[in-house]
Design an enzyme around this catalytic site. Structure first.
Site, short mmCIF file in Angstrom:
data_model
loop_
_atom_site.label_atom_id
_atom_site.label_comp_id
_atom_site.label_asym_id
_atom_site.label_seq_id
_atom_site.Cartn_x
_atom_site.Cartn_y
_atom_site.Cartn_z
N LYS A 31 0.73 -1.17 -0.06
CA LYS A 31 -0.08 -0.07 -0.03
C LYS A 31 0.84 1.21 0.00
CE LYS A 31 -2.57 3.35 1.90
NZ LYS A 31 -2.29 4.73 2.56
N HIS A 43 2.31 10.84 10.21
CA HIS A 43 0.98 10.75 10.18
C HIS A 43 0.25 11.70 11.09
CE1 HIS A 43 0.69 6.41 8.09
NE2 HIS A 43 0.96 7.40 7.48
N ASP A 65 -5.10 4.62 -16.18
CA ASP A 65 -5.99 3.89 -15.73
C ASP A 65 -5.14 3.32 -14.36
OD1 ASP A 65 -8.12 2.27 -14.74
OD2 ASP A 65 -8.35 1.20 -16.56
#
Length: 411
Positions: A249, A363, A265
């Site tokens: 990820k 984060h 795409d």
């Protein structure tokens, strides 16, 4: 008139009559967006950030990234700087083609051996029909045929599976492959033992593979002990699916950002990446980090079915802006190399953060920025509030307002 037949303004009016509050949008922009999608009523806007100095095969690039997460752009820039200190990445793009698939019902009299003899003629016939693609360096490359018993799919009879490989030249090639498949399907139906078509469509199975590799001096990542920790994390991601999916990820954070910026795409790439990560029969990390000859070596291979022409690339000013940033002369192979290197860069930044200060710090800075985003404060005030939130590790709206009041001398 049906909803899709209405103008965007008329659709907006219907939604507003139902009590839905829509954001204001320029009518010219709205009409342009209406040409790109279906049932358009508004638009969404994402920031375009850049990686300033990505070195790939000894060439420097400024790389646009579209993402709402600032840490993704910051991470790519951080690792790109480390890569540049070590000569950048070496990347190779293998662009043999993308796959297409036709499945047809056949009679019991069907003779696969006889039809296979026609494959050279079929390839020639297709490439004559699509000569413009051949002129651009592409065309139908191969055809493979397999007969299968339909009973394994809970159906009587037999099926013919046809797999083709098409070189799309500088385009991603989805539309061209589908057109070739339809033409080839009609040709196959002229054989008496071929009864009917079940489907004819491109496959997003991994193809157009691109590999990026870096060799880093361990001192540029914090020393040999940090480098060894990065390799340990890589080994765990090779074995443990929970770590592997999160590792991948992080790679796709950067990859998707460039795919979006360049009008690709990204959904097709994501689907292919999922299969590619499982190619051994077990889902694994897409990247590998190891130490060899006292160097930290990182390597990433990704399926990269992309294009620099075709689709909406030339029709969208925002995408053309991205190509202006990259360089309008960039080839499809070079773009694949850049995107894969960005993926490796984001991967390095993630595992480096986990190996040292921890990824949560970045984060939480993002969380702080989100908290102050809608405060009634100027840019300087917001930056000071973010600094105080991070310093105090207090990420609440109430504390942000308290800091703002203190900055302004309010009680």
């Amino acid at each position: 008139m049906k909803f899709y037949q209405l103008s965007p303004k008329q659709r907006r009016s219907i939604l507003e009559q139902e009590g839905i509050e829509l954001t204001e949008i320029d009518s010219d922009i709205l009409n342009k967006l209406d040409q790109l999608s279906e049932n358009v009523v508004s638009g969404m806007y994402l920031p375009v950030g850049v990686v300033q100095n990505l070195v790939v095969n000894h060439k420097k690039y400024i790389v646009p990234m579209v993402t709402e997460e600032p840490s993704v752009v910051a991470a790519a820039n951080h690792a790109a700087k480390i890569f540049a200190q070590n000569g950048g990445s070496v990347s190779v793009s293998q662009r043999d083609g993308i796959y297409g698939q036709i499945v047809m019902k056949i009679t019991s009299d069907f003779n696969l051996k006889d039809l296979k003899k026609e494959i050279p003629n079929l390839i020639k016939k297709v490439n004559i029909k699509f000569s413009s693609l051949v002129k651009h360096g592409g065309g139908l490359q191969s055809i493979e045929m397999v007969k299968k018993d339909a009973r394994q799919f809970n159906e009587d009879g037999e099926l013919l599976f046809v797999k083709v490989l098409v070189d799309p030249a500088a385009a991603m090639g989805a539309n061209k492959v589908n057109s070739i498949l339809e033409f080839l399907k009609d040709t196959l139906l002229s054989f008496p033992e071929v009864q009917e078509k079940l489907f004819a469509i491109l496959s997003n199975y991994p193809s157009q593979l691109t590999t990026a590799k870096v060799e880093l001096d361990p001192d540029t990542v914090g020393g040999m002990e940090v480098a060894k920790r990065i390799c340990l994390l890589s080994a765990i991601a090779e074995d443990d699916i929970y770590r592997a999916v999160t590792n991948n990820k992080g790679i796709m954070n950067g990859v998707d950002g460039v795919l979006l910026a360049t009008g690709q795409d990204f959904r097709a790439i994501e689907a292919a990446v999922g299969v590619f990560a499982s190619r051994s029969g077990k889902y694994r990390s897409l990247s590998q980090w190891r130490i060899k000859n006292d160097k930290l070596i990182g390597e990433l291979t990704l399926p990269m079915a992309i294009g620099v022409v075709g689709g909406s690339i030339k029709a969208r000013n925002d995408v053309q802006q991205s190509f202006d940033i990259l360089g309008q002369d960039i080839t499809v192979g070079e773009l694949a190399n850049v995107i894969t290197t960005i993926g490796l860069a984001n991967n390095l930044s993630a595992v480096l953060a986990i190996s040292t200060v921890g990824i949560q710090a970045g984060h939480m800075r993002l969380q702080a920025r989100n908290i102050v985003a809608d405060l009634d404060a100027n840019h300087i005030e917001k930056n000071k509030i973010v600094q105080e939130l991070v310093k105090n590790k207090n990420y609440t709206k109430e504390f942000a307002i308290q800091i703002l009041n203190e900055l302004r001398g309010n009680n």
